[in-house]
Design a protein around this motif. Structure first.
Motif, PDB file in Angstrom:
ATOM      1  N   GLU A   4      36.613  39.819 114.182  1.00  0.00           N
ATOM      2  CA  GLU A   4      38.000  39.404 114.361  1.00  0.00           C
ATOM      3  C   GLU A   4      38.185  37.957 113.906  1.00  0.00           C
ATOM      4  O   GLU A   4      39.188  37.609 113.276  1.00  0.00           O
ATOM      5  N   PRO A  26      44.961  39.929 103.645  1.00  0.00           N
ATOM      6  CA  PRO A  26      45.223  38.488 103.604  1.00  0.00           C
ATOM      7  C   PRO A  26      45.849  38.077 102.279  1.00  0.00           C
ATOM      8  O   PRO A  26      45.694  38.765 101.261  1.00  0.00           O
ATOM      9  N   ALA A  53      38.425  37.764 110.174  1.00  0.00           N
ATOM     10  CA  ALA A  53      39.725  38.300 109.761  1.00  0.00           C
ATOM     11  C   ALA A  53      40.826  37.277 109.978  1.00  0.00           C
ATOM     12  O   ALA A  53      41.745  37.141 109.151  1.00  0.00           O
ATOM     13  N   TRP A 102      45.632  41.834 110.974  1.00  0.00           N
ATOM     14  CA  TRP A 102      44.365  42.494 110.646  1.00  0.00           C
ATOM     15  C   TRP A 102      44.305  43.886 111.267  1.00  0.00           C
ATOM     16  O   TRP A 102      43.964  44.875 110.595  1.00  0.00           O
ATOM     17  N   ARG A 154      43.262  35.034 107.116  1.00  0.00           N
ATOM     18  CA  ARG A 154      44.719  35.177 107.124  1.00  0.00           C
ATOM     19  C   ARG A 154      45.482  33.908 107.513  1.00  0.00           C
ATOM     20  O   ARG A 154      46.698  33.849 107.306  1.00  0.00           O
TER      21      ARG A 154
END
Length: 358
Positions: free
Chosen positions: A131, A259, A134, A253, A138
């Motif tokens: 996570e 992204p 991710a 995500w 982004r």
């Protein structure tokens, strides 16, 4: 609700002149571990840190208490603390004691010797490295607006640098500093870090100076792009926006949204513009990659994370605080206004000392 914590680096200065004072060792020795203060690269600075919390009111109180504690302990050593990201007055910094710092000086020369800069690092909780990466992928386009909001270093070695955040320019001399590419996975992130270390250019993991990275010690994303803010309220604003950026990115995500594929070169350019302008001129808009007034870009940032801010109960406060900061010009604007009013850089430091512990 994601936890958030803040680390602030503060400048140690002489009460009478405002010049930096190399007394961090004395301050820390007298303060003891219970004060919660840490040393930094140079003996003219200290670091404070808050505990992880989900409540921005608690965070604000801890930021202010950390500053007060640092100020009280500095006074015992004949100094004051100022939340300035660079020293307005000339300084020849003094490296802190320790084998690692000596090696930094030996390997990196003037980059290490001149590196008297004070940043603000925001830690936001994540559930896993997957996570976290991710999120890193982004949030990249929105880190430049965070830098602009925090910009608090217009002066360098006694002169106006022409930048709102000259700290970011000095910090960018490190070989691993700045924006990064999209990683795509935790495995790719760790592989890239290992590849950087394998060059033997960096001393250790502590020198992974990305604008945002996975923390080495905590289950957090560490957003490191910001100057230390002149006012504690601005620090909390940066923290609230950082947490909202992380939450917004994590939701994107999970929803399968890719992204933004902006190149590192483009991101470096947008951060340069943010460092130059702060909130007083134009920035590069992350949704169009074209110039726009700073107020337009900051409002776009708030809109981008509006849902996460609303869910956390922070939306109205962030809107009001960001508009206040835009109107006042942030830390860089306040420093330059003080210089225009008094004609003295020492007065700029004195004003910062008063505002730091307010």
């Amino acid at each position: 609700m994601r936890s958030v914590g803040v680390e602030e680096e503060l400048l140690l200065v002489a009460p009478d002149t405002g010049s930096p004072r190399a007394v961090a060792g004395t301050v820390l020795e007298r303060a003891g571990d219970e004060a919660g203060l840490e040393k930094e690269l140079q003996r003219e600075q200290l670091e404070t840190a808050t505990s992880p919390t989900t409540d921005m009111t608690v965070l604000a109180a801890e930021v202010r208490q950390g500053r007060r504690t640092a100020a009280e302990q500095a006074r015992r050593a004949g100094a004051e603390v100022a939340a300035l990201a660079t020293s307005p007055l000339p300084v020849d910094p003094s490296l802190s004691a320790g084998r690692r710092y000596r090696k930094l000086a030996a390997e990196f020369g003037l980059t290490a010797q001149e590196q008297l800069t004070c940043g603000c690092h925001v830690h936001v909780g994540v559930e896993s490295d997957e996570e976290g990466v991710a999120v890193l992928d982004r949030i990249r386009p929105w880190l430049a607006p965070l830098l602009a909001l925090s910009a608090n270093s217009p002066f360098w070695q006694g002169d106006d640098s022409g930048y709102a955040s000259y700290r970011s320019q000095v910090w960018g001399r490190w070989p691993s500093a700045g924006p990064v590419e999209v990683f795509g996975s935790a495995a790719a992130y760790h592989a890239r870090v290992e590849a950087l270390l394998a060059t033997e250019t960096l001393l250790d993991l502590g020198m992974i100076y990305f604008d945002a990275r996975l923390s080495r010690h905590y289950p957090t994303v560490e957003i490191r792009v910001a100057d230390v803010c002149l006012d504690a309220e601005d620090t909390v604003l940066i923290a609230a926006l950082a947490r909202a950026l992380v939450e917004t990115a994590a939701r994107a995500w999970r929803a399968g949204e890719p992204p933004e594929p902006a190149t590192v070169g483009l991101l470096r350019l947008t951060e340069w513009q943010a460092a130059k302008s702060g909130v007083s001129d134009r920035l590069v808009h992350p949704l169009t990659w074209t110039p726009a007034p700073a107020k337009t870009v900051v409002r776009a940032l708030v809109t981008h994370v509006r849902e996460a801010l609303s869910d956390a109960g922070d939306l109205q406060w962030v809107r009001e605080s960001s508009e206040r900061l835009l109107k006042g010009g942030g830390g860089a604007g306040a420093q330059r206004a003080s210089r225009r009013r008094t004609g003295e850089l020492g007065a700029v430091v004195a004003d910062a000392v008063a505002r730091t512990a307010a």
